[in-house]
Design an enzyme around this catalytic site. Structure first.
Site, PDB file in Angstrom:
ATOM      1  N   MET A 143       0.852  -1.197   0.000  1.00 54.60           N
ATOM      2  CA  MET A 143       0.000   0.000   0.000  1.00 54.60           C
ATOM      3  C   MET A 143       0.886   1.244   0.000  1.00 54.60           C
ATOM      4  O   MET A 143       0.489   2.300   0.498  1.00 54.60           O
ATOM      5  CB  MET A 143      -0.918   0.007   1.223  1.00 54.60           C
ATOM      6  CG  MET A 143      -1.897  -1.172   1.204  1.00 54.60           C
ATOM      7  SD  MET A 143      -3.461  -0.822   2.015  1.00 54.60           S
ATOM      8  CE  MET A 143      -2.913  -0.452   3.649  1.00 54.60           C
ATOM      9  N   GLY A 144       2.077   1.119  -0.562  1.00 50.15           N
ATOM     10  CA  GLY A 144       2.962   2.286  -0.657  1.00 50.15           C
ATOM     11  C   GLY A 144       3.567   2.664   0.678  1.00 50.15           C
ATOM     12  O   GLY A 144       3.638   1.843   1.589  1.00 50.15           O
TER      13      GLY A 144
ATOM     14  N   HIS B 235       9.186   1.229   2.889  1.00 55.00           N
ATOM     15  CA  HIS B 235      10.371   1.307   3.755  1.00 55.00           C
ATOM     16  C   HIS B 235      11.193   0.049   3.519  1.00 55.00           C
ATOM     17  O   HIS B 235      10.832  -0.809   2.695  1.00 55.00           O
ATOM     18  CB  HIS B 235       9.959   1.482   5.220  1.00 55.00           C
ATOM     19  CG  HIS B 235       8.968   0.467   5.690  1.00 55.00           C
ATOM     20  ND1 HIS B 235       9.262  -0.875   5.811  1.00 55.00           N
ATOM     21  CD2 HIS B 235       7.654   0.583   6.035  1.00 55.00           C
ATOM     22  CE1 HIS B 235       8.220  -1.527   6.234  1.00 55.00           C
ATOM     23  NE2 HIS B 235       7.200  -0.678   6.365  1.00 55.00           N
TER      24      HIS B 235
ATOM     25  N   GLY C 262      11.465  -2.645   4.978  1.00 52.72           N
ATOM     26  CA  GLY C 262      10.730  -3.920   5.092  1.00 52.72           C
ATOM     27  C   GLY C 262      10.174  -4.344   3.736  1.00 52.72           C
ATOM     28  O   GLY C 262      10.311  -5.503   3.321  1.00 52.72           O
ATOM     29  N   HIS C 263       9.531  -3.393   3.020  1.00 51.55           N
ATOM     30  CA  HIS C 263       8.983  -3.701   1.681  1.00 51.55           C
ATOM     31  C   HIS C 263      10.112  -4.040   0.710  1.00 51.55           C
ATOM     32  O   HIS C 263       9.999  -4.953  -0.098  1.00 51.55           O
ATOM     33  CB  HIS C 263       8.227  -2.496   1.106  1.00 51.55           C
ATOM     34  CG  HIS C 263       7.054  -2.058   1.913  1.00 51.55           C
ATOM     35  ND1 HIS C 263       7.066  -0.905   2.670  1.00 51.55           N
ATOM     36  CD2 HIS C 263       5.838  -2.600   2.081  1.00 51.55           C
ATOM     37  CE1 HIS C 263       5.898  -0.759   3.262  1.00 51.55           C
ATOM     38  NE2 HIS C 263       5.130  -1.769   2.926  1.00 51.55           N
TER      39      HIS C 263
ATOM     40  N   ASP D  77       2.989  -8.805   9.455  1.00 51.82           N
ATOM     41  CA  ASP D  77       1.536  -8.962   9.596  1.00 51.82           C
ATOM     42  C   ASP D  77       1.259 -10.458   9.538  1.00 51.82           C
ATOM     43  O   ASP D  77       0.831 -10.982   8.503  1.00 51.82           O
ATOM     44  CB  ASP D  77       0.809  -8.204   8.490  1.00 51.82           C
ATOM     45  CG  ASP D  77       1.028  -6.714   8.602  1.00 51.82           C
ATOM     46  OD1 ASP D  77       0.714  -6.150   9.659  1.00 51.82           O
ATOM     47  OD2 ASP D  77       1.550  -6.108   7.647  1.00 51.82           O
TER      48      ASP D  77
ATOM     49  N   GLN E 280      -2.209 -11.798   8.630  1.00 49.88           N
ATOM     50  CA  GLN E 280      -2.488 -11.565   7.199  1.00 49.88           C
ATOM     51  C   GLN E 280      -1.776 -12.632   6.348  1.00 49.88           C
ATOM     52  O   GLN E 280      -2.350 -13.180   5.406  1.00 49.88           O
ATOM     53  CB  GLN E 280      -2.015 -10.166   6.791  1.00 49.88           C
ATOM     54  CG  GLN E 280      -2.015  -9.945   5.286  1.00 49.88           C
ATOM     55  CD  GLN E 280      -1.674  -8.525   4.896  1.00 49.88           C
ATOM     56  OE1 GLN E 280      -2.524  -7.668   4.955  1.00 49.88           O
ATOM     57  NE2 GLN E 280      -0.451  -8.267   4.481  1.00 49.88           N
TER      58      GLN E 280
ATOM     59  N   SER F   5       5.179   1.469   8.316  1.00 53.81           N
ATOM     60  CA  SER F   5       4.898   2.833   7.847  1.00 53.81           C
ATOM     61  C   SER F   5       4.365   3.675   8.997  1.00 53.81           C
ATOM     62  O   SER F   5       4.526   4.896   9.016  1.00 53.81           O
ATOM     63  CB  SER F   5       3.854   2.820   6.728  1.00 53.81           C
ATOM     64  OG  SER F   5       4.041   1.703   5.915  1.00 53.81           O
ATOM     65  N   ARG F   6       3.713   3.010   9.968  1.00 55.05           N
ATOM     66  CA  ARG F   6       3.127   3.761  11.094  1.00 55.05           C
ATOM     67  C   ARG F   6       4.169   4.353  12.031  1.00 55.05           C
ATOM     68  O   ARG F   6       3.858   5.272  12.789  1.00 55.05           O
ATOM     69  CB  ARG F   6       2.231   2.841  11.923  1.00 55.05           C
ATOM     70  CG  ARG F   6       1.012   2.393  11.188  1.00 55.05           C
ATOM     71  CD  ARG F   6       0.174   1.544  12.083  1.00 55.05           C
ATOM     72  NE  ARG F   6      -0.908   0.939  11.328  1.00 55.05           N
ATOM     73  CZ  ARG F   6      -1.623  -0.077  11.732  1.00 55.05           C
ATOM     74  NH1 ARG F   6      -1.391  -0.615  12.895  1.00 55.05           N
ATOM     75  NH2 ARG F   6      -2.585  -0.557  10.986  1.00 55.05           N
TER      76      ARG F   6
END
Ligand code: PAF
Length: 280
Positions: free
Chosen positions: A30-31, A34, A36-37, A150, A153, A186-187
Protein backbone atom coordinates in the site's frame (compact mmCIF):
# COMPACT_ATOMS: atom_id res chain seq x y z
CA UNK A 1 10.65 0.06 -14.59
CA UNK A 2 7.37 -0.06 -16.51
CA UNK A 3 4.32 1.42 -14.82
CA UNK A 4 0.70 0.36 -15.39
CA UNK A 5 -2.51 1.75 -13.98
CA UNK A 6 -4.83 -0.31 -16.19
CA UNK A 7 -5.53 -3.99 -15.45
CA UNK A 8 -6.07 -4.74 -19.16
CA UNK A 9 -2.72 -3.25 -20.16
CA UNK A 10 -0.90 -4.99 -17.32
CA UNK A 11 -2.43 -8.34 -18.38
CA UNK A 12 -1.26 -7.86 -21.98
CA UNK A 13 2.29 -7.28 -20.72
CA UNK A 14 2.18 -10.27 -18.33
CA UNK A 15 0.81 -12.56 -21.08
CA UNK A 16 3.64 -11.51 -23.42
CA UNK A 17 6.23 -12.19 -20.69
CA UNK A 18 4.74 -15.59 -19.91
CA UNK A 19 4.78 -16.54 -23.63
CA UNK A 20 8.57 -16.08 -23.51
CA UNK A 21 8.74 -18.47 -20.53
CA UNK A 22 9.34 -15.83 -17.86
CA UNK A 23 8.08 -16.46 -14.33
CA UNK A 24 6.37 -13.63 -12.46
CA UNK A 25 6.92 -12.73 -8.79
CA UNK A 26 4.64 -10.29 -6.98
CA UNK A 27 4.99 -7.93 -3.99
CA UNK A 28 1.66 -6.29 -3.06
CA UNK A 29 1.95 -3.08 -1.02
CA UNK A 30 0.00 0.00 0.00
CA UNK A 31 2.96 2.29 -0.66
CA UNK A 32 4.77 4.40 1.98
CA UNK A 33 7.60 2.01 1.26
CA UNK A 34 10.37 1.31 3.75
CA UNK A 35 13.20 -1.18 4.09
CA UNK A 36 10.73 -3.92 5.09
CA UNK A 37 8.98 -3.70 1.68
CA UNK A 38 12.28 -3.42 -0.18
CA UNK A 39 13.60 -6.53 1.56
CA UNK A 40 10.51 -8.40 0.30
CA UNK A 41 11.33 -7.31 -3.27
CA UNK A 42 14.96 -8.40 -2.74
CA UNK A 43 13.99 -11.80 -1.31
CA UNK A 44 11.70 -12.39 -4.30
CA UNK A 45 14.54 -11.93 -6.76
CA UNK A 46 15.79 -15.53 -6.56
CA UNK A 47 12.28 -16.95 -6.99
CA UNK A 48 11.26 -15.47 -10.35
CA UNK A 49 12.43 -13.77 -13.56
CA UNK A 50 10.22 -10.67 -13.44
CA UNK A 51 9.23 -8.79 -10.29
CA UNK A 52 5.95 -6.88 -10.15
CA UNK A 53 5.14 -4.57 -7.25
CA UNK A 54 1.70 -3.06 -6.68
CA UNK A 55 0.95 0.14 -4.82
CA UNK A 56 -2.72 0.46 -4.01
CA UNK A 57 -4.19 1.97 -0.85
CA UNK A 58 -7.15 -0.33 -0.51
CA UNK A 59 -10.13 1.53 0.98
CA UNK A 60 -12.07 -1.62 1.89
CA UNK A 61 -9.54 -2.85 4.45
CA UNK A 62 -9.72 0.29 6.62
CA UNK A 63 -12.37 -0.30 9.26
CA UNK A 64 -11.98 3.34 10.33
CA UNK A 65 -12.56 5.81 7.45
CA UNK A 66 -10.40 8.39 9.31
CA UNK A 67 -7.41 6.00 9.04
CA UNK A 68 -7.96 5.78 5.28
CA UNK A 69 -8.05 9.58 4.95
CA UNK A 70 -4.88 9.85 7.08
CA UNK A 71 -2.98 7.25 5.02
CA UNK A 72 -0.80 9.41 2.81
CA UNK A 73 1.69 8.01 0.33
CA UNK A 74 4.28 9.61 -1.93
CA UNK A 75 4.03 7.64 -5.17
CA UNK A 76 6.94 9.45 -6.80
CA UNK A 77 9.27 8.59 -3.93
CA UNK A 78 8.03 4.98 -3.73
CA UNK A 79 8.59 4.65 -7.47
CA UNK A 80 12.21 5.80 -7.10
CA UNK A 81 12.84 3.24 -4.33
CA UNK A 82 11.43 0.41 -6.46
CA UNK A 83 13.48 1.51 -9.46
CA UNK A 84 16.62 1.49 -7.32
CA UNK A 85 15.71 -2.04 -6.19
CA UNK A 86 15.46 -3.17 -9.82
CA UNK A 87 11.73 -4.01 -9.72
CA UNK A 88 10.55 -4.54 -13.33
CA UNK A 89 6.90 -3.50 -13.21
CA UNK A 90 4.87 -1.19 -10.98
CA UNK A 91 1.10 -1.66 -10.93
CA UNK A 92 -0.60 1.38 -9.40
CA UNK A 93 -4.32 1.26 -10.19
CA UNK A 94 -6.89 3.87 -9.13
CA UNK A 95 -9.74 3.07 -6.76
CA UNK A 96 -12.15 3.21 -9.73
CA UNK A 97 -10.04 0.71 -11.68
CA UNK A 98 -10.20 -1.78 -8.79
CA UNK A 99 -13.71 -1.03 -7.55
CA UNK A 100 -15.75 0.28 -10.50
CA UNK A 101 -19.36 1.36 -9.93
CA UNK A 102 -21.53 -1.70 -9.32
CA UNK A 103 -18.75 -3.76 -7.67
CA UNK A 104 -20.35 -6.23 -5.25
CA UNK A 105 -18.06 -9.18 -4.50
CA UNK A 106 -16.26 -10.12 -1.28
CA UNK A 107 -13.81 -12.88 -0.44
CA UNK A 108 -13.95 -13.83 3.22
CA UNK A 109 -12.39 -16.52 5.39
CA UNK A 110 -13.77 -17.87 8.62
CA UNK A 111 -11.73 -19.24 11.55
CA UNK A 112 -8.35 -17.68 10.78
CA UNK A 113 -9.83 -14.18 10.62
CA UNK A 114 -11.92 -14.31 13.82
CA UNK A 115 -9.38 -13.54 16.56
CA UNK A 116 -6.74 -10.80 17.04
CA UNK A 117 -6.74 -8.28 14.17
CA UNK A 118 -10.04 -9.74 12.95
CA UNK A 119 -11.69 -9.02 16.31
CA UNK A 120 -10.10 -5.58 16.70
CA UNK A 121 -10.74 -4.45 13.12
CA UNK A 122 -14.09 -5.77 11.86
CA UNK A 123 -14.17 -6.14 8.07
CA UNK A 124 -10.42 -5.62 7.69
CA UNK A 125 -9.56 -9.13 6.56
CA UNK A 126 -12.44 -9.41 4.08
CA UNK A 127 -11.04 -6.23 2.50
CA UNK A 128 -7.55 -7.74 2.39
CA UNK A 129 -8.68 -11.12 0.99
CA UNK A 130 -10.81 -9.43 -1.66
CA UNK A 131 -8.17 -6.99 -2.87
CA UNK A 132 -5.39 -9.60 -2.84
CA UNK A 133 -7.59 -11.94 -4.93
CA UNK A 134 -8.17 -9.11 -7.42
CA UNK A 135 -4.47 -8.23 -7.48
CA UNK A 136 -3.58 -11.90 -8.05
CA UNK A 137 -6.09 -12.00 -10.93
CA UNK A 138 -4.60 -8.84 -12.44
CA UNK A 139 -0.92 -9.80 -12.05
CA UNK A 140 -1.26 -13.60 -12.52
CA UNK A 141 1.93 -14.25 -10.53
CA UNK A 142 3.70 -17.60 -10.14
CA UNK A 143 4.77 -16.56 -6.65
CA UNK A 144 3.98 -13.73 -4.24
CA UNK A 145 5.63 -12.59 -1.04
CA UNK A 146 4.03 -11.40 2.21
CA UNK A 147 5.91 -10.24 5.29
CA UNK A 148 5.81 -12.00 8.66
CA UNK A 149 5.28 -8.60 10.29
CA UNK A 150 1.54 -8.96 9.60
CA UNK A 151 1.56 -12.60 10.62
CA UNK A 152 -2.22 -13.11 10.66
CA UNK A 153 -2.49 -11.56 7.20
CA UNK A 154 0.25 -13.92 5.95
CA UNK A 155 -1.59 -16.95 7.38
CA UNK A 156 -4.86 -15.75 5.88
CA UNK A 157 -3.28 -15.51 2.41
CA UNK A 158 -1.70 -18.97 2.74
CA UNK A 159 -5.09 -20.39 3.80
CA UNK A 160 -6.94 -18.62 0.97
CA UNK A 161 -4.48 -19.74 -1.71
CA UNK A 162 -4.76 -23.32 -0.47
CA UNK A 163 -8.58 -23.31 -0.05
CA UNK A 164 -9.31 -21.64 -3.39
CA UNK A 165 -6.71 -23.73 -5.29
CA UNK A 166 -4.85 -20.65 -6.52
CA UNK A 167 -1.75 -21.76 -8.42
CA UNK A 168 0.59 -19.33 -6.63
CA UNK A 169 3.49 -20.11 -4.27
CA UNK A 170 3.39 -17.89 -1.20
CA UNK A 171 6.79 -16.93 0.14
CA UNK A 172 7.22 -15.73 3.72
CA UNK A 173 9.31 -12.57 4.04
CA UNK A 174 11.23 -12.12 7.31
CA UNK A 175 10.13 -9.32 9.63
CA UNK A 176 12.70 -6.51 9.36
CA UNK A 177 13.73 -4.60 12.50
CA UNK A 178 15.57 -1.35 12.98
CA UNK A 179 19.01 -1.78 14.57
CA UNK A 180 17.43 -1.09 18.00
CA UNK A 181 14.78 -3.80 17.53
CA UNK A 182 11.66 -1.86 16.46
CA UNK A 183 9.72 -3.74 13.77
CA UNK A 184 9.65 -1.57 10.62
CA UNK A 185 6.24 -0.17 9.75
CA UNK A 186 4.90 2.83 7.85
CA UNK A 187 3.13 3.76 11.09
CA UNK A 188 6.44 4.33 12.94
CA UNK A 189 6.72 7.70 11.19
CA UNK A 190 3.72 8.90 13.23
CA UNK A 191 5.50 8.33 16.57
CA UNK A 192 6.88 11.28 18.55
CA UNK A 193 10.60 11.04 19.43
CA UNK A 194 9.63 9.84 22.95
CA UNK A 195 7.04 7.44 21.48
CA UNK A 196 9.74 6.03 19.19
CA UNK A 197 11.90 5.28 22.27
CA UNK A 198 8.91 3.84 24.19
CA UNK A 199 7.93 1.61 21.27
CA UNK A 200 11.03 -0.53 21.95
CA UNK A 201 9.07 -2.03 24.86
CA UNK A 202 7.37 -4.39 22.39
CA UNK A 203 10.48 -6.00 20.89
CA UNK A 204 12.27 -5.94 24.25
CA UNK A 205 9.38 -7.86 25.81
CA UNK A 206 9.25 -10.35 22.94
CA UNK A 207 13.00 -11.04 23.07
CA UNK A 208 12.76 -11.54 26.85
CA UNK A 209 9.83 -13.94 26.45
CA UNK A 210 11.68 -15.89 23.77
CA UNK A 211 14.72 -16.19 26.01
CA UNK A 212 12.56 -17.37 28.91
CA UNK A 213 10.88 -19.94 26.66
CA UNK A 214 14.21 -21.22 25.44
CA UNK A 215 15.33 -21.36 29.07
CA UNK A 216 12.45 -23.73 29.87
CA UNK A 217 9.41 -21.53 30.70
CA UNK A 218 6.58 -23.16 28.71
CA UNK A 219 3.58 -21.58 30.43
CA UNK A 220 1.93 -19.23 27.93
CA UNK A 221 0.46 -16.88 30.56
CA UNK A 222 3.91 -16.44 32.17
CA UNK A 223 5.46 -15.64 28.77
CA UNK A 224 2.68 -13.21 27.86
CA UNK A 225 3.18 -11.54 31.24
CA UNK A 226 6.87 -10.96 30.43
CA UNK A 227 5.82 -8.98 27.33
CA UNK A 228 3.05 -7.17 29.24
CA UNK A 229 5.48 -6.14 32.02
CA UNK A 230 7.78 -4.57 29.45
CA UNK A 231 4.89 -2.69 27.80
CA UNK A 232 3.40 -1.52 31.13
CA UNK A 233 6.59 0.42 31.79
CA UNK A 234 5.47 2.84 29.06
CA UNK A 235 3.16 5.52 30.48
CA UNK A 236 -0.13 5.60 28.61
CA UNK A 237 0.55 2.49 26.53
CA UNK A 238 -2.71 0.69 25.68
CA UNK A 239 -2.43 -3.07 25.22
CA UNK A 240 -4.85 -4.39 22.61
CA UNK A 241 -3.67 -8.01 22.88
CA UNK A 242 -0.62 -10.07 23.83
CA UNK A 243 -1.15 -13.69 22.91
CA UNK A 244 0.90 -16.86 22.61
CA UNK A 245 -0.58 -18.76 19.68
CA UNK A 246 -0.03 -21.77 17.45
CA UNK A 247 1.71 -20.69 14.24
CA UNK A 248 -0.67 -22.62 11.99
CA UNK A 249 -4.16 -21.91 13.35
CA UNK A 250 -3.33 -18.83 15.46
CA UNK A 251 -5.35 -20.43 18.27
CA UNK A 252 -4.22 -19.39 21.76
CA UNK A 253 -2.18 -21.96 23.69
CA UNK A 254 -1.79 -22.57 27.41
CA UNK A 255 1.52 -24.43 27.13
CA UNK A 256 4.18 -23.86 24.47
CA UNK A 257 4.55 -27.01 22.37
CA UNK A 258 5.43 -27.14 18.67
CA UNK A 259 5.71 -23.96 16.57
CA UNK A 260 4.31 -21.01 18.55
CA UNK A 261 4.45 -17.24 18.29
CA UNK A 262 3.64 -14.35 20.55
CA UNK A 263 1.52 -11.70 18.86
CA UNK A 264 1.43 -8.23 20.38
CA UNK A 265 -0.51 -5.09 19.53
CA UNK A 266 -0.11 -1.95 21.61
CA UNK A 267 -1.13 1.67 21.09
CA UNK A 268 1.67 4.12 21.93
CA UNK A 269 1.24 7.83 21.23
CA UNK A 270 -2.11 6.88 19.65
CA UNK A 271 -0.23 4.75 17.07
CA UNK A 272 -1.26 1.09 16.83
CA UNK A 273 1.97 -0.94 16.73
CA UNK A 274 2.06 -4.63 15.74
CA UNK A 275 4.87 -7.03 16.44
CA UNK A 276 5.31 -10.78 16.77
CA UNK A 277 8.06 -13.31 17.31
CA UNK A 278 8.48 -17.05 16.92
CA UNK A 279 9.34 -18.29 20.38
CA UNK A 280 9.45 -22.05 19.74
O1 PAF B 1 0.04 -5.59 3.77
C1 PAF B 1 -0.41 -4.71 3.01
O2 PAF B 1 0.24 -3.73 2.67
C2 PAF B 1 -1.84 -4.84 2.49
O3 PAF B 1 -2.67 -5.42 3.43
C3 PAF B 1 -1.93 -5.61 1.14
C4 PAF B 1 -1.49 -7.06 1.30
C5 PAF B 1 -1.08 -4.91 0.09
C6 PAF B 1 -3.38 -5.61 0.66
O4 PAF B 1 -3.86 -4.32 0.47
Amino acid sequence: MKKYTSIAELRTEIKALKRTGKTIGFVPTMGALHEGHLSLARTLKVHCDVRVCSIFVNPTQFNDPKDYQAYVINLENDQKLLEREGVDILFAPSVDEMYPAGFQSTVSLSEITKPWEGASRPGHFAGVATVVTMLFNAVQPDCAIFGEKDFQQLRLIEQMVSDLKMDISIIRGALVRDSDGLALSSRNARLSPQGRVNSLALSRGLYAAKEACQGGEKNAKALEEIVARSVRQVPGAEIDYIAAVREDTLAPVSEIAGACRILVVVKIDGVRLLDNMAIA
